[in-house]
Design a protein around this motif. Structure first.
Motif, PDB file in Angstrom:
ATOM      1  N   PRO A 206       0.815  -1.219   0.000  1.00  0.00           N
ATOM      2  CA  PRO A 206       0.000   0.000   0.000  1.00  0.00           C
ATOM      3  C   PRO A 206       0.846   1.264   0.000  1.00  0.00           C
ATOM      4  O   PRO A 206       1.960   1.281   0.532  1.00  0.00           O
ATOM      5  CB  PRO A 206      -0.810  -0.119   1.300  1.00  0.00           C
ATOM      6  N   VAL A 207       0.322   2.289  -0.620  1.00  0.00           N
ATOM      7  CA  VAL A 207       0.936   3.615  -0.520  1.00  0.00           C
ATOM      8  C   VAL A 207       0.981   3.989   0.960  1.00  0.00           C
ATOM      9  O   VAL A 207       0.036   3.726   1.718  1.00  0.00           O
ATOM     10  CB  VAL A 207       0.119   4.647  -1.331  1.00  0.00           C
ATOM     11  N   ARG A 208       2.070   4.587   1.380  1.00  0.00           N
ATOM     12  CA  ARG A 208       2.252   4.851   2.807  1.00  0.00           C
ATOM     13  C   ARG A 208       1.310   5.922   3.334  1.00  0.00           C
ATOM     14  O   ARG A 208       0.682   5.760   4.376  1.00  0.00           O
ATOM     15  CB  ARG A 208       3.707   5.280   3.064  1.00  0.00           C
ATOM     16  N   ARG A 209       1.208   7.029   2.593  1.00  0.00           N
ATOM     17  CA  ARG A 209       0.490   8.197   3.112  1.00  0.00           C
ATOM     18  C   ARG A 209      -0.313   8.812   1.974  1.00  0.00           C
ATOM     19  O   ARG A 209       0.236   9.129   0.913  1.00  0.00           O
ATOM     20  CB  ARG A 209       1.487   9.200   3.686  1.00  0.00           C
ATOM     21  N   VAL A 210      -1.612   8.994   2.180  1.00  0.00           N
ATOM     22  CA  VAL A 210      -2.512   9.421   1.119  1.00  0.00           C
ATOM     23  C   VAL A 210      -3.278  10.672   1.540  1.00  0.00           C
ATOM     24  O   VAL A 210      -3.712  10.797   2.694  1.00  0.00           O
ATOM     25  CB  VAL A 210      -3.502   8.285   0.771  1.00  0.00           C
ATOM     26  N   GLY A 211      -3.448  11.585   0.589  1.00  0.00           N
ATOM     27  CA  GLY A 211      -4.280  12.767   0.792  1.00  0.00           C
ATOM     28  C   GLY A 211      -5.562  12.628  -0.002  1.00  0.00           C
ATOM     29  O   GLY A 211      -5.529  12.380  -1.214  1.00  0.00           O
ATOM     30  N   LEU A 212      -6.698  12.771   0.653  1.00  0.00           N
ATOM     31  CA  LEU A 212      -7.999  12.669   0.010  1.00  0.00           C
ATOM     32  C   LEU A 212      -8.629  14.053  -0.064  1.00  0.00           C
ATOM     33  O   LEU A 212      -8.650  14.785   0.922  1.00  0.00           O
ATOM     34  CB  LEU A 212      -8.925  11.733   0.797  1.00  0.00           C
ATOM     35  N   TYR A 213      -9.148  14.390  -1.242  1.00  0.00           N
ATOM     36  CA  TYR A 213      -9.806  15.691  -1.395  1.00  0.00           C
ATOM     37  C   TYR A 213     -11.301  15.476  -1.594  1.00  0.00           C
ATOM     38  O   TYR A 213     -11.721  14.668  -2.430  1.00  0.00           O
ATOM     39  CB  TYR A 213      -9.234  16.465  -2.590  1.00  0.00           C
ATOM     40  N   VAL A 214     -12.095  16.207  -0.824  1.00  0.00           N
ATOM     41  CA  VAL A 214     -13.550  16.134  -0.920  1.00  0.00           C
ATOM     42  C   VAL A 214     -14.078  17.539  -1.179  1.00  0.00           C
ATOM     43  O   VAL A 214     -13.879  18.441  -0.362  1.00  0.00           O
ATOM     44  CB  VAL A 214     -14.169  15.567   0.371  1.00  0.00           C
TER      45      VAL A 214
ATOM     46  N   GLN B 294      -1.724   5.957   6.694  1.00  0.00           N
ATOM     47  CA  GLN B 294      -1.908   7.353   7.093  1.00  0.00           C
ATOM     48  C   GLN B 294      -2.772   8.055   6.052  1.00  0.00           C
ATOM     49  O   GLN B 294      -2.424   8.085   4.867  1.00  0.00           O
ATOM     50  CB  GLN B 294      -0.555   8.064   7.203  1.00  0.00           C
ATOM     51  N   ILE B 295      -3.878   8.613   6.496  1.00  0.00           N
ATOM     52  CA  ILE B 295      -4.801   9.304   5.612  1.00  0.00           C
ATOM     53  C   ILE B 295      -5.014  10.726   6.111  1.00  0.00           C
ATOM     54  O   ILE B 295      -5.288  10.945   7.290  1.00  0.00           O
ATOM     55  CB  ILE B 295      -6.155   8.568   5.524  1.00  0.00           C
ATOM     56  N   VAL B 296      -4.881  11.671   5.188  1.00  0.00           N
ATOM     57  CA  VAL B 296      -5.169  13.075   5.465  1.00  0.00           C
ATOM     58  C   VAL B 296      -6.285  13.499   4.522  1.00  0.00           C
ATOM     59  O   VAL B 296      -6.198  13.241   3.319  1.00  0.00           O
ATOM     60  CB  VAL B 296      -3.931  13.971   5.229  1.00  0.00           C
ATOM     61  N   LEU B 297      -7.308  14.107   5.039  1.00  0.00           N
ATOM     62  CA  LEU B 297      -8.432  14.533   4.198  1.00  0.00           C
ATOM     63  C   LEU B 297      -8.559  16.056   4.240  1.00  0.00           C
ATOM     64  O   LEU B 297      -8.480  16.657   5.315  1.00  0.00           O
ATOM     65  CB  LEU B 297      -9.726  13.875   4.659  1.00  0.00           C
ATOM     66  N   ALA B 298      -8.746  16.647   3.076  1.00  0.00           N
ATOM     67  CA  ALA B 298      -8.945  18.092   2.985  1.00  0.00           C
ATOM     68  C   ALA B 298     -10.292  18.388   2.357  1.00  0.00           C
ATOM     69  O   ALA B 298     -10.691  17.740   1.382  1.00  0.00           O
ATOM     70  CB  ALA B 298      -7.831  18.739   2.151  1.00  0.00           C
ATOM     71  N   SER B 299     -11.006  19.363   2.918  1.00  0.00           N
ATOM     72  CA  SER B 299     -12.291  19.796   2.384  1.00  0.00           C
ATOM     73  C   SER B 299     -12.450  21.283   2.695  1.00  0.00           C
ATOM     74  O   SER B 299     -11.982  21.751   3.739  1.00  0.00           O
ATOM     75  CB  SER B 299     -13.426  18.979   3.009  1.00  0.00           C
ATOM     76  N   PRO B 300     -13.096  22.037   1.825  1.00  0.00           N
ATOM     77  CA  PRO B 300     -13.133  23.491   1.983  1.00  0.00           C
ATOM     78  C   PRO B 300     -13.786  23.949   3.282  1.00  0.00           C
ATOM     79  O   PRO B 300     -14.756  23.342   3.758  1.00  0.00           O
ATOM     80  CB  PRO B 300     -13.951  23.956   0.773  1.00  0.00           C
TER      81      PRO B 300
END
Length: 454
Positions: free
Chosen positions: A124-132, A157-163
């Motif tokens: 698996p990819v180690r660290r992922v950024g999710l955009y919503v 590791q998951i980081v999620l960004a949303s406005p």
């Protein structure tokens, strides 16, 4: 007045390239948007969190107290979530999870020759950024569609960004935060647009409260043209899933289709955005007229009638008349829609002949909107015809195949002649030397004997 323009391809023989030009298509000037967002991306790379907050004030007209959403805000969003919405989200998570679990690949082991093994490890990819996104609609379903395959793949590791939202103290919409809580995502950033993509890609030494944000390795998730442009700019620094354009629906239908259903499905995607594409491909002029009649009735009744009408009347939407379903299949394969519905007699047989589509919805009771929420499929799909060479988001999007090569001495001896011959043919003698050096001091006969079957 008809909402949809009509393209009549009957009696015409066109190549796939000509069909791609003939079918209505959204226009997306990503190159122009790249130049518009480049200063924003550069500013975030140089100034980190402060640049993100400044861009949020400019574009979203709000500056959150914290760029990273506090844990108590996320917890409260889940506590306050409407029980019916929670149940629907949990159902969607479970259904997508069941489909994704079947996609998780096991490592492959191939013994190429005796003593020579190549393994393919799926890591698996180690660290992922999710955009919503958080523009015209609140999309907790996009949290599900991005996060579930990542978690199933084993992303740690998951980081999620949303406005940020003015109505919610500068934090993302509470329903987005509640979906994050359900999935165990605790690093959520109140950042949208190009600045969010840049923040995920470059990280920040200080988010403004002493917390460091490390860069991610992969960014996924849909967004507007500026998000797409930012993903193009950071590609290479990080991986991206795709350059998403406006949403698309194409419906391949014959005279057996129900006009009310076809019209409702076109409307459902047009509801997303004035740039959304809705295309009906049919060999039945009677169906085309009936669908237009249904649109005239259903569109004025819709909550977002103005937006829907603009999308349906745009040059990206329309009706394409064809001679028969064979020509219709050629049209939809050339178009390569994000979402393709097949509403014909023998729909499953017709759908099995489709080669280009992000997702195919078969029959009258498989509407695209089901796939947006609760079919178990993923709704992050290729747009703009990119289904010709790419697929939708899934477990494989978050896995990397790593070959592990392990040869013993006899296996290398058996491979020596081929390796050295090709090294000479490519004028790369050091390549051959790296093999030959392992057998120095031996005669050719010894190496050959060692390589022969025992």
């Amino acid at each position: 007045m008809a909402l949809l323009s009509v393209t009549d391809l009957r009696g015409r023989t066109l190549s796939p390239a000509q069909l791609r030009e003939a079918v209505p298509r959204p226009e997306l000037d990503v190159a122009g948007a790249v130049e518009a967002v480049r200063p924003v991306v550069d500013d975030v790379r140089e100034r980190g969190a402060e640049a993100v907050l400044a861009a949020g004030e400019r574009f979203d007209r709000v500056r959150p107290e914290h760029l990273r959403v506090p844990a108590d805000v996320i917890d409260r969003a889940l506590r306050d979530l409407d029980p019916a919405i929670r149940a629907a989200l949990e159902d969607a998570i479970a259904r997508v999870g069941r489909v994704d679990a079947a996609q998780r690949r096991e490592d492959d082991v191939v013994e190429v020759i005796p003593g020579g093994v190549v393994r393919q490890r799926w890591v698996p990819v180690r660290r992922v950024g999710l955009y919503v996104p958080g523009g015209r609609a609140v999309l907790p379903s996009s949290v599900v569609m991005n996060a579930v395959p990542a978690l199933t793949a084993g992303v740690g590791q998951i980081v999620l960004a949303s406005p940020p939202q003015k109505d919610h103290d500068g934090y993302p919409h509470p329903t987005i935060l509640a979906a994050c809580a359900l999935l165990g995502i605790d690093t959520v950033l109140a950042a949208g647009g190009a600045q969010a993509i840049a923040l995920l890609a470059f990280g920040a030494p200080d988010l403004g409260d002493g917390q460091r944000l490390d860069p991610v390795d992969l960014v996924t998730g849909p967004g507007n043209v500026y998000v797409t442009a930012a993903k193009r700019l950071v590609r290479g620094t990080v991986g991206i899933d795709a350059e998403a354009g406006p949403t698309e629906i194409a419906i391949l239908a014959d005279g057996t289709a129900t006009p009310r259903f076809v019209a409702a499905d076109l409307i459902s995607q047009a509801e997303h955005d004035p740039l959304a594409a809705a295309v009906l491909v049919t060999d039945s002029p009677d169906l085309a007229r009936a669908v237009e009649g249904e649109l005239a009735v259903q569109v004025p009744q819709a909550l977002h009638a103005e937006r829907i009408g603009e999308a349906l009347a745009g040059r990206q939407s329309g009706i394409v008349l064809v001679d028969d379903l064979d020509q219709g299949l050629a049209v939809v394969d050339a178009y390569g829609a994000e979402h393709l519905e097949v509403q014909t007699a023998d729909a499953a047989e017709v759908a099995a002949r489709v080669t280009n589509a992000g997702a195919v919805f078969v029959g009258s009771f498989s509407p695209v909107s089901l796939g947006d929420y609760a079919a178990g499929s993923n709704h992050v799909l290729p747009t703009g015809g990119s289904s010709r060479f790419g697929g939708g988001l899934g477990v494989q999007s978050f896995l990397r195949g790593i070959h592990v090569v392990e040869y013993d001495r006899p296996a290398l001896a058996a491979s020596r002649a081929s390796a050295e011959t090709l090294a000479v043919a490519e004028d790369l003698p050091a390549h051959g030397r790296a093999v030959a050096i392992r057998f120095e001091g031996e005669g050719p006969g010894e190496a050959a004997a060692e390589a022969s079957p025992r």
